[in-house]
Enzyme design. Sequence first.
Site, short mmCIF file in Angstrom:
data_model
loop_
_atom_site.label_atom_id
_atom_site.label_comp_id
_atom_site.label_asym_id
_atom_site.label_seq_id
_atom_site.Cartn_x
_atom_site.Cartn_y
_atom_site.Cartn_z
N THR A 78 9.81 5.17 7.26
CA THR A 78 10.31 4.43 8.43
C THR A 78 10.11 2.94 8.13
O THR A 78 9.06 2.56 7.63
CB THR A 78 9.55 4.78 9.73
OG1 THR A 78 8.29 4.11 9.73
CG2 THR A 78 9.32 6.26 9.87
N ARG A 125 -1.33 9.46 8.94
CA ARG A 125 -1.63 8.08 8.52
C ARG A 125 -3.07 7.99 8.03
O ARG A 125 -3.38 7.26 7.09
CB ARG A 125 -1.39 7.13 9.69
CG ARG A 125 0.07 7.10 10.12
CD ARG A 125 0.26 6.22 11.35
NE ARG A 125 1.64 6.19 11.78
CZ ARG A 125 2.15 6.98 12.72
NH1 ARG A 125 1.40 7.88 13.30
NH2 ARG A 125 3.42 6.86 13.08
N GLY A 175 0.81 -1.21 0.00
CA GLY A 175 0.00 0.00 0.00
C GLY A 175 0.84 1.25 0.00
O GLY A 175 2.06 1.19 -0.03
N LEU A 176 0.15 2.39 0.02
CA LEU A 176 0.86 3.66 0.01
C LEU A 176 1.42 3.96 1.38
O LEU A 176 0.82 3.61 2.40
CB LEU A 176 -0.09 4.80 -0.37
CG LEU A 176 -0.77 4.73 -1.73
CD1 LEU A 176 -1.50 6.04 -1.99
CD2 LEU A 176 0.24 4.48 -2.84
N THR A 211 0.00 -2.19 7.10
CA THR A 211 -0.31 -1.04 6.23
C THR A 211 -1.10 0.02 7.01
O THR A 211 -2.01 -0.32 7.77
CB THR A 211 -1.14 -1.53 5.03
OG1 THR A 211 -0.41 -2.56 4.37
CG2 THR A 211 -1.44 -0.41 4.05
N HIS A 251 -2.72 3.75 16.25
CA HIS A 251 -1.32 3.94 15.84
C HIS A 251 -1.34 5.25 15.05
O HIS A 251 -1.51 5.26 13.83
CB HIS A 251 -0.86 2.77 14.97
CG HIS A 251 0.45 3.03 14.27
ND1 HIS A 251 1.60 3.34 14.93
CD2 HIS A 251 0.76 3.05 12.95
CE1 HIS A 251 2.58 3.54 14.05
NE2 HIS A 251 2.09 3.37 12.84
N ARG A 282 9.33 2.37 20.53
CA ARG A 282 9.96 3.70 20.52
C ARG A 282 9.93 4.31 21.92
O ARG A 282 10.91 4.89 22.39
CB ARG A 282 9.22 4.63 19.55
CG ARG A 282 9.49 4.33 18.10
CD ARG A 282 8.67 5.23 17.17
NE ARG A 282 9.02 4.99 15.78
CZ ARG A 282 8.19 5.10 14.77
NH1 ARG A 282 6.93 5.45 14.96
NH2 ARG A 282 8.60 4.86 13.54
N ASP A 307 5.18 1.91 18.27
CA ASP A 307 5.15 3.10 19.12
C ASP A 307 5.66 2.75 20.52
O ASP A 307 6.40 3.52 21.15
CB ASP A 307 3.72 3.63 19.27
CG ASP A 307 2.95 3.60 17.97
OD1 ASP A 307 2.39 4.62 17.56
OD2 ASP A 307 2.89 2.50 17.35
P1 NAD Z 1 6.58 0.98 -0.21
O1 NAD Z 1 6.00 1.90 -1.22
O2 NAD Z 1 8.06 0.87 -0.10
O3 NAD Z 1 6.03 -0.49 -0.43
C1 NAD Z 1 4.70 -0.78 -0.70
C2 NAD Z 1 4.69 -1.99 -1.60
O4 NAD Z 1 3.32 -2.39 -1.77
C3 NAD Z 1 5.25 -1.71 -3.01
O5 NAD Z 1 6.28 -2.65 -3.31
C4 NAD Z 1 4.05 -1.87 -3.92
O6 NAD Z 1 4.37 -2.40 -5.20
C5 NAD Z 1 3.19 -2.84 -3.12
N1 NAD Z 1 1.77 -2.82 -3.48
C6 NAD Z 1 0.98 -1.74 -3.64
N2 NAD Z 1 -0.27 -2.13 -3.98
C7 NAD Z 1 -0.26 -3.48 -4.02
C8 NAD Z 1 -1.23 -4.46 -4.31
N3 NAD Z 1 -2.49 -4.12 -4.62
N4 NAD Z 1 -0.87 -5.75 -4.26
C9 NAD Z 1 0.40 -6.12 -3.95
N5 NAD Z 1 1.37 -5.22 -3.68
C10 NAD Z 1 1.04 -3.92 -3.71
O7 NAD Z 1 5.94 1.43 1.20
P2 NAD Z 1 6.51 1.06 2.65
O8 NAD Z 1 7.42 2.11 3.14
O9 NAD Z 1 6.95 -0.37 2.64
O10 NAD Z 1 5.16 1.16 3.52
C11 NAD Z 1 4.13 0.17 3.40
C12 NAD Z 1 3.01 0.47 4.38
O11 NAD Z 1 3.47 0.28 5.73
C13 NAD Z 1 2.52 1.92 4.33
O12 NAD Z 1 1.11 1.97 4.41
C14 NAD Z 1 3.15 2.55 5.56
O13 NAD Z 1 2.46 3.68 6.02
C15 NAD Z 1 3.06 1.38 6.51
N6 NAD Z 1 3.88 1.49 7.72
C16 NAD Z 1 3.32 1.00 8.85
C17 NAD Z 1 4.00 1.09 10.06
C18 NAD Z 1 3.31 0.56 11.30
O14 NAD Z 1 3.80 0.77 12.43
N7 NAD Z 1 2.22 -0.14 11.18
C19 NAD Z 1 5.27 1.67 10.11
C20 NAD Z 1 5.84 2.15 8.92
C21 NAD Z 1 5.11 2.06 7.72
#
Ligand code: NAD
Length: 316
Positions: free
Chosen positions: A230, A90, A81-82, A121, A177, A153, A150
């Site tokens: 992150t 978020r 995801g994004l 995500t 979160h 951290r 969190d």
């Molecule tokens: P990123 O852009 O590096 O990676 C996302 C990946 O998802 C990409 O490789 C993309 O091709 C893939 N993708 C997108 N749509 C898809 C689909 N429909 N099917 C399969 N793959 C798909 O992003 P990232 O930095 O890895 O972050 C990913 C998510 O994690 C984000 O939503 C971010 O906010 C979240 N995140 C969560 C935490 C937490 O504590 N929960 C911490 C950091 C980031």
Amino acid sequence: MLEKRKIVLVGAGFVGMSFAYSLLNQGGINELVLIDEQKDKAEGEAMDLSHGISCAPSRINIKSGDYQECKDASIVVITAGLAQKPGQTRIDLAKTNAEIMKEITKKVVSAGFKGIFIIATNPVDIMTYVVAKVSGFPKNKIIGSGTVLDTARLRYILGEYLSVNSKNVHAYIMGEHGDSSFVPWTHCYIGCKKIVEVLEDRHQDLTVLDDIYRDVQQSAYEIINKKKATYYGIGLALTNIVKAIIGDENQILPVSTQLDGEYNHKGLYIGVPAVINSNGVREILKLRLTQKEQEQFDFSWNTLDNVIKETIDPLL
Ligand code: NAD
């Protein structure tokens, strides 16, 4: 089911691959399959990781694949995801990522998956709700990474401040979160001593706790401003959750799980301390919150509830 110790990771981006790398280093699983809509990326990442297997603590079969691989997996971890951009919260990601969660969950379930979902995500509490609704899985098998990162951290920053090993900081961040999370400080201990007493004995002002929470809450924004994303911290946090399940550890982690009357709320997924074992969420720890802490919890709940009612439920 857990004998197979097979993990499928959907989303081979920064977060997904930090998790995969940390899992490879820690060992304990037999098979890791990477799925991403960018097939070449998943394939390249699987090759790159595999080349390190001879240096890892135990053998793991690593490959890229498609959703059929979920059929006999123990755990599916979703990090697709994004991600947040500088200036975004978020919650800003909710609608787009909900559509992505819907699509992925349907494919995973259609493949015959019977294991446990872990979702990272963002906004993670809302995405966990989406996966739960779309999959129809029992609530113990749906786990959001919640406030595990969190909390890690918080433990790090408090440990540094007090010059105490962060493993001896027993404190949790609860709630969303995100910006409405909070720390129930009355349940925070350094070793077995209340943090409030530790600070009083050091003649330190308790307002420092507000500053520490603010540092924790702002740290994601600060990292994103400095390096755009992150990922190492969440990679380790996800490994921790996976190991608690695979190892049937009964570890207490502040995951995003569905409330059923605990903390006076019902239905949504939100970060609360819960016991995690091979069944997923065994039970939620019910802390006796002060009136102020309960109000903070209610505020966090309502923040999620508003977004879900306005933006998410109409999509489901
Ligand atoms: P990123 O852009 O590096 O990676 C996302 C990946 O998802 C990409 O490789 C993309 O091709 C893939 N993708 C997108 N749509 C898809 C689909 N429909 N099917 C399969 N793959 C798909 O992003 P990232 O930095 O890895 O972050 C990913 C998510 O994690 C984000 O939503 C971010 O906010 C979240 N995140 C969560 C935490 C937490 O504590 N929960 C911490 C950091 C980031």
